[in-house]
Design a protein around this motif. Structure first.
Motif, PDB file in Angstrom:
ATOM      1  N   LYS A  89      -1.956  -1.615  -1.088  1.00 44.20           N
ATOM      2  CA  LYS A  89      -2.488  -0.654  -2.062  1.00 44.20           C
ATOM      3  C   LYS A  89      -3.762   0.014  -1.553  1.00 44.20           C
ATOM      4  O   LYS A  89      -3.976   1.203  -1.786  1.00 44.20           O
ATOM      5  CB  LYS A  89      -2.708  -1.328  -3.403  1.00 44.20           C
ATOM      6  N   VAL A  90      -4.589  -0.733  -0.831  1.00 47.58           N
ATOM      7  CA  VAL A  90      -5.799  -0.135  -0.256  1.00 47.58           C
ATOM      8  C   VAL A  90      -5.416   0.898   0.803  1.00 47.58           C
ATOM      9  O   VAL A  90      -5.995   1.993   0.859  1.00 47.58           O
ATOM     10  CB  VAL A  90      -6.718  -1.228   0.341  1.00 47.58           C
ATOM     11  N   LYS A  91      -4.416   0.585   1.608  1.00 49.48           N
ATOM     12  CA  LYS A  91      -3.982   1.543   2.639  1.00 49.48           C
ATOM     13  C   LYS A  91      -3.329   2.776   2.010  1.00 49.48           C
ATOM     14  O   LYS A  91      -3.475   3.885   2.530  1.00 49.48           O
ATOM     15  CB  LYS A  91      -3.034   0.874   3.625  1.00 49.48           C
ATOM     16  N   MET A  92      -2.627   2.596   0.893  1.00 49.91           N
ATOM     17  CA  MET A  92      -2.057   3.755   0.196  1.00 49.91           C
ATOM     18  C   MET A  92      -3.163   4.657  -0.324  1.00 49.91           C
ATOM     19  O   MET A  92      -3.087   5.879  -0.203  1.00 49.91           O
ATOM     20  CB  MET A  92      -1.159   3.289  -0.963  1.00 49.91           C
ATOM     21  N   MET A  93      -4.208   4.048  -0.897  1.00 48.38           N
ATOM     22  CA  MET A  93      -5.339   4.842  -1.368  1.00 48.38           C
ATOM     23  C   MET A  93      -5.980   5.597  -0.206  1.00 48.38           C
ATOM     24  O   MET A  93      -6.296   6.775  -0.322  1.00 48.38           O
ATOM     25  CB  MET A  93      -6.381   3.942  -2.035  1.00 48.38           C
ATOM     26  N   ASP A  94      -6.134   4.918   0.919  1.00 47.59           N
ATOM     27  CA  ASP A  94      -6.724   5.548   2.098  1.00 47.59           C
ATOM     28  C   ASP A  94      -5.847   6.709   2.575  1.00 47.59           C
ATOM     29  O   ASP A  94      -6.358   7.761   2.955  1.00 47.59           O
ATOM     30  CB  ASP A  94      -6.889   4.503   3.212  1.00 47.59           C
ATOM     31  N   LEU A  95      -4.548   6.537   2.521  1.00 54.55           N
ATOM     32  CA  LEU A  95      -3.630   7.609   2.924  1.00 54.55           C
ATOM     33  C   LEU A  95      -3.750   8.813   2.000  1.00 54.55           C
ATOM     34  O   LEU A  95      -3.902   9.950   2.455  1.00 54.55           O
ATOM     35  CB  LEU A  95      -2.183   7.097   2.916  1.00 54.55           C
ATOM     36  N   TYR A  96      -3.727   8.567   0.695  1.00 47.32           N
ATOM     37  CA  TYR A  96      -3.792   9.673  -0.268  1.00 47.32           C
ATOM     38  C   TYR A  96      -5.110  10.432  -0.183  1.00 47.32           C
ATOM     39  O   TYR A  96      -5.137  11.646  -0.304  1.00 47.32           O
ATOM     40  CB  TYR A  96      -3.588   9.171  -1.699  1.00 47.32           C
ATOM     41  N   ILE A  97      -6.199   9.728   0.029  1.00 51.50           N
ATOM     42  CA  ILE A  97      -7.500  10.402   0.028  1.00 51.50           C
ATOM     43  C   ILE A  97      -7.707  11.214   1.304  1.00 51.50           C
ATOM     44  O   ILE A  97      -8.554  12.094   1.342  1.00 51.50           O
ATOM     45  CB  ILE A  97      -8.646   9.390  -0.202  1.00 51.50           C
ATOM     46  N   HIS A  98      -6.900  10.955   2.335  1.00 51.18           N
ATOM     47  CA  HIS A  98      -7.023  11.716   3.583  1.00 51.18           C
ATOM     48  C   HIS A  98      -6.044  12.891   3.667  1.00 51.18           C
ATOM     49  O   HIS A  98      -6.008  13.577   4.686  1.00 51.18           O
ATOM     50  CB  HIS A  98      -6.834  10.796   4.787  1.00 51.18           C
ATOM     51  N   LEU A  99      -5.260  13.137   2.628  1.00 48.35           N
ATOM     52  CA  LEU A  99      -4.367  14.289   2.638  1.00 48.35           C
ATOM     53  C   LEU A  99      -5.168  15.581   2.514  1.00 48.35           C
ATOM     54  O   LEU A  99      -6.298  15.587   2.011  1.00 48.35           O
ATOM     55  CB  LEU A  99      -3.360  14.190   1.490  1.00 48.35           C
ATOM     56  N   ASN A 100      -4.587  16.693   2.968  1.00 44.34           N
ATOM     57  CA  ASN A 100      -5.276  17.985   2.860  1.00 44.34           C
ATOM     58  C   ASN A 100      -5.562  18.338   1.407  1.00 44.34           C
ATOM     59  O   ASN A 100      -6.644  18.780   1.064  1.00 44.34           O
ATOM     60  CB  ASN A 100      -4.455  19.086   3.525  1.00 44.34           C
ATOM     61  N   THR A 101      -4.561  18.192   0.563  1.00 43.02           N
ATOM     62  CA  THR A 101      -4.755  18.378  -0.874  1.00 43.02           C
ATOM     63  C   THR A 101      -4.743  16.983  -1.493  1.00 43.02           C
ATOM     64  O   THR A 101      -3.695  16.355  -1.628  1.00 43.02           O
ATOM     65  CB  THR A 101      -3.632  19.238  -1.478  1.00 43.02           C
ATOM     66  N   VAL A 102      -5.910  16.498  -1.849  1.00 44.76           N
ATOM     67  CA  VAL A 102      -6.053  15.123  -2.330  1.00 44.76           C
ATOM     68  C   VAL A 102      -5.488  15.006  -3.745  1.00 44.76           C
ATOM     69  O   VAL A 102      -5.958  15.695  -4.653  1.00 44.76           O
ATOM     70  CB  VAL A 102      -7.539  14.694  -2.320  1.00 44.76           C
ATOM     71  N   PRO A 103      -4.471  14.143  -3.929  1.00 42.82           N
ATOM     72  CA  PRO A 103      -3.963  13.912  -5.289  1.00 42.82           C
ATOM     73  C   PRO A 103      -4.903  12.932  -6.013  1.00 42.82           C
ATOM     74  O   PRO A 103      -4.718  11.722  -5.958  1.00 42.82           O
ATOM     75  CB  PRO A 103      -2.574  13.320  -5.051  1.00 42.82           C
ATOM     76  N   ASP A 104      -5.916  13.467  -6.672  1.00 42.29           N
ATOM     77  CA  ASP A 104      -6.961  12.642  -7.271  1.00 42.29           C
ATOM     78  C   ASP A 104      -6.417  11.682  -8.323  1.00 42.29           C
ATOM     79  O   ASP A 104      -6.906  10.555  -8.454  1.00 42.29           O
ATOM     80  CB  ASP A 104      -8.073  13.509  -7.856  1.00 42.29           C
ATOM     81  N   ASP A 105      -5.381  12.091  -9.051  1.00 42.64           N
ATOM     82  CA  ASP A 105      -4.814  11.197 -10.064  1.00 42.64           C
ATOM     83  C   ASP A 105      -4.194   9.960  -9.424  1.00 42.64           C
ATOM     84  O   ASP A 105      -4.325   8.854  -9.942  1.00 42.64           O
ATOM     85  CB  ASP A 105      -3.796  11.938 -10.937  1.00 42.64           C
ATOM     86  N   LYS A 106      -3.546  10.121  -8.269  1.00 45.63           N
ATOM     87  CA  LYS A 106      -2.956   8.967  -7.582  1.00 45.63           C
ATOM     88  C   LYS A 106      -4.041   8.059  -7.008  1.00 45.63           C
ATOM     89  O   LYS A 106      -3.900   6.841  -7.021  1.00 45.63           O
ATOM     90  CB  LYS A 106      -2.018   9.430  -6.480  1.00 45.63           C
ATOM     91  N   VAL A 107      -5.109   8.646  -6.494  1.00 46.20           N
ATOM     92  CA  VAL A 107      -6.207   7.843  -5.945  1.00 46.20           C
ATOM     93  C   VAL A 107      -6.840   7.011  -7.053  1.00 46.20           C
ATOM     94  O   VAL A 107      -7.056   5.806  -6.886  1.00 46.20           O
ATOM     95  CB  VAL A 107      -7.253   8.752  -5.254  1.00 46.20           C
ATOM     96  N   VAL A 108      -7.105   7.619  -8.193  1.00 45.63           N
ATOM     97  CA  VAL A 108      -7.714   6.894  -9.307  1.00 45.63           C
ATOM     98  C   VAL A 108      -6.764   5.815  -9.830  1.00 45.63           C
ATOM     99  O   VAL A 108      -7.191   4.700 -10.142  1.00 45.63           O
ATOM    100  CB  VAL A 108      -8.121   7.878 -10.431  1.00 45.63           C
ATOM    101  N   PHE A 109      -5.471   6.131  -9.898  1.00 42.75           N
ATOM    102  CA  PHE A 109      -4.484   5.138 -10.323  1.00 42.75           C
ATOM    103  C   PHE A 109      -4.479   3.946  -9.361  1.00 42.75           C
ATOM    104  O   PHE A 109      -4.443   2.790  -9.793  1.00 42.75           O
ATOM    105  CB  PHE A 109      -3.086   5.776 -10.395  1.00 42.75           C
ATOM    106  N   LEU A 110      -4.532   4.214  -8.054  1.00 42.03           N
ATOM    107  CA  LEU A 110      -4.516   3.132  -7.068  1.00 42.03           C
ATOM    108  C   LEU A 110      -5.789   2.291  -7.129  1.00 42.03           C
ATOM    109  O   LEU A 110      -5.746   1.090  -6.855  1.00 42.03           O
ATOM    110  CB  LEU A 110      -4.295   3.686  -5.663  1.00 42.03           C
ATOM    111  N   ILE A 111      -6.900   2.881  -7.499  1.00 39.25           N
ATOM    112  CA  ILE A 111      -8.131   2.094  -7.661  1.00 39.25           C
ATOM    113  C   ILE A 111      -7.932   1.074  -8.776  1.00 39.25           C
ATOM    114  O   ILE A 111      -8.308  -0.095  -8.643  1.00 39.25           O
ATOM    115  CB  ILE A 111      -9.331   3.020  -7.930  1.00 39.25           C
ATOM    116  N   GLY A 112      -7.309   1.490  -9.868  1.00 41.41           N
ATOM    117  CA  GLY A 112      -6.990   0.551 -10.947  1.00 41.41           C
ATOM    118  C   GLY A 112      -6.032  -0.534 -10.496  1.00 41.41           C
ATOM    119  O   GLY A 112      -6.187  -1.712 -10.846  1.00 41.41           O
ATOM    120  N   GLU A 113      -5.039  -0.153  -9.702  1.00 43.09           N
ATOM    121  CA  GLU A 113      -4.079  -1.134  -9.190  1.00 43.09           C
ATOM    122  C   GLU A 113      -4.754  -2.127  -8.236  1.00 43.09           C
ATOM    123  O   GLU A 113      -4.428  -3.316  -8.239  1.00 43.09           O
ATOM    124  CB  GLU A 113      -2.928  -0.419  -8.463  1.00 43.09           C
TER     125      GLU A 113
END
Length: 195
Positions: A123-147
């Motif tokens: 889950k930490v690596k997924m968050m790291d992947l999402y936050i490094h995308l060109n268009t950051v999906p902020d809702d997914k990053v915040v969801f993964l922080i909760g997870e």
């Protein structure tokens, strides 16, 4: 003369069209800046990790398990200025999370702990992947922080269960009985089939 007039009109047309593109580009840049600011604000609001131990066992692990202590320290520090700062912090957290699986204390080196650590790392690596995308999906990053927070609580509770189970005294022949239940120690069947 016709040639000069047509060249002049072409020049005026090109100049006029370039001004229109500049205005469009400025409008797009403003729109992109507002979108990046909204993404930053959402991630900044949602970047809340549970870096405090939830029970005595977790507190003991913070003192004795260096990798766990480093991981909690890393998630406890919140970046402040830009998305780039969040990206760097996310990479550092992923690196510290990967280190958790390397040096697990002996009493916790059990399948249920290793599996929870693996899920946490994923889950930490997924968050790291999402936050490094060109268009950051902020809702997914915040969801993964909760997870990630949920997985950390689950890991700490499992460690607490293991410690509580180890405090229960074993009966006189319980160890022998458990060894007899172990199918890997069973005597192999060497008799041939009578067919």
């Amino acid at each position: 003369m016709k040639y000069k007039i047509s060249l002049f009109l072409l020049f005026v047309f090109v100049l006029n069209s370039c001004q229109g593109e500049d205005e469009k580009r400025r409008a797009e840049n403003k729109k992109a800046a507002k979108k990046k600011e909204a993404i930053f604000n959402n991630i900044n609001k949602g970047w809340v990790f549970m870096d405090e131990p939830i029970n005595e066992v977790s507190e003991k692990n913070v003192r004795e398990w260096a990798e766990w202590r480093d991981f909690l320290k890393e998630i406890g520090e919140k970046p402040k200025k830009t998305i780039g700062a969040f990206q760097k912090k996310s990479s550092a957290i992923a690196k510290k999370a990967t280190g958790l699986s390397i040096n697990i204390p002996i009493e916790f080196n059990k399948p249920q702990i290793r599996s929870r650590i693996s899920i946490l790392i994923t889950k930490v690596k997924m968050m790291d992947l999402y936050i490094h995308l060109n268009t950051v999906p902020d809702d997914k990053v915040v969801f993964l922080i909760g997870e990630i927070n949920k997985e950390m609580v689950s890991l700490e509770r499992q460690m607490d269960k293991i410690v509580e189970k180890s405090k229960i005294p074993k009966e006189e022949y319980e160890a022998d009985f458990l060894r007899m239940l172990d199918t890997t120690r069973a005597i192999p069947n060497t008799f041939a089939d009578p067919k």
